[in-house]
Design an enzyme around this catalytic site. Sequence first.
Site, PDB file in Angstrom:
ATOM      1  N   HIS A 182       0.875  -1.188   0.000  1.00 56.92           N
ATOM      2  CA  HIS A 182       0.000   0.000   0.000  1.00 56.92           C
ATOM      3  C   HIS A 182       0.898   1.219   0.000  1.00 56.92           C
ATOM      4  O   HIS A 182       1.960   1.199   0.613  1.00 56.92           O
ATOM      5  CB  HIS A 182      -0.824   0.061   1.297  1.00 56.92           C
ATOM      6  CG  HIS A 182      -2.172  -0.575   1.179  1.00 56.92           C
ATOM      7  ND1 HIS A 182      -2.924  -0.880   2.286  1.00 56.92           N
ATOM      8  CD2 HIS A 182      -2.909  -0.967   0.113  1.00 56.92           C
ATOM      9  CE1 HIS A 182      -4.065  -1.415   1.908  1.00 56.92           C
ATOM     10  NE2 HIS A 182      -4.080  -1.493   0.595  1.00 56.92           N
ATOM     11  N   HIS A 235      12.600  -2.143  -1.142  1.00 53.89           N
ATOM     12  CA  HIS A 235      12.097  -2.029  -2.516  1.00 53.89           C
ATOM     13  C   HIS A 235      13.081  -2.730  -3.449  1.00 53.89           C
ATOM     14  O   HIS A 235      14.272  -2.411  -3.421  1.00 53.89           O
ATOM     15  CB  HIS A 235      11.903  -0.557  -2.909  1.00 53.89           C
ATOM     16  CG  HIS A 235      11.311  -0.394  -4.253  1.00 53.89           C
ATOM     17  ND1 HIS A 235      10.036  -0.863  -4.558  1.00 53.89           N
ATOM     18  CD2 HIS A 235      11.794   0.122  -5.400  1.00 53.89           C
ATOM     19  CE1 HIS A 235       9.787  -0.624  -5.833  1.00 53.89           C
ATOM     20  NE2 HIS A 235      10.831  -0.024  -6.372  1.00 53.89           N
TER      21      HIS A 235
END
Length: 214
Positions: free
Chosen positions: A105, A126
């Site tokens: 999210h 990431h």
Amino acid sequence: HNLTVLISGNGSNLQALIDACASSALPNTRITHVISNRKAAYGLERAKKASIETTYHNLVPYKKKHPQTPEGTQAARTEYDADLSKTILALSPRPDVIVCAGWMHILTPEFLNPLTEAGIKIINLHPALPGEFAGAGAIERAWEAGRKGEIKRTGVMIHEVIAEVDAGKAIVTQEIELKEGESLDELEERVHKVEHGLIVEGTRKTLEALKNQS
Ligand code: GRF
């Protein structure tokens, strides 16, 4: 040190952190809470097996309170995020660091600001290098770019979370050379292995920086 980990899926990065806390990789550090935005996230099972408290933070009730319009959806997400930060601030003990390990999210200022004001660090995994392939599907996008000969390498980073997606200051990065003719699955496999090491290193560096700060 106390960690809260946010997940959405398999939780292999959560598992790497659980194992690191059990070994000397993350000394006197424990994960005190795991929060998922998906009920079916296998990471919740991993947390339960490790006797870690879990919370399923469900977005559906928030969506039901608002019209199915772009504004309504944004209002639902804002309330959802504000309650998520309240939930974390109410934890005892409070976390020193929140680790987003595959949290799918976008985190809004309503989530970030109260926690930052409380002195809690928020970091995110990431699977791309700083400034590249921000957002979802980063590994696949890197693989595609590799096949077109646009890039020779991709990588993974742990970075501080700010409102802009995947754009906060990098804490630690690791490059991954792309291999000619490699399948997406094979690349994903190699990327996840790098993630599992980097999420521990990034968390350790963040905790060390906190210690030096205090
Ligand atoms: C990681 O690649 C993460 O960046 C992405 O999903 C994967 C998380 O995997 N959002 P897991 O849930 O930790 O196994």
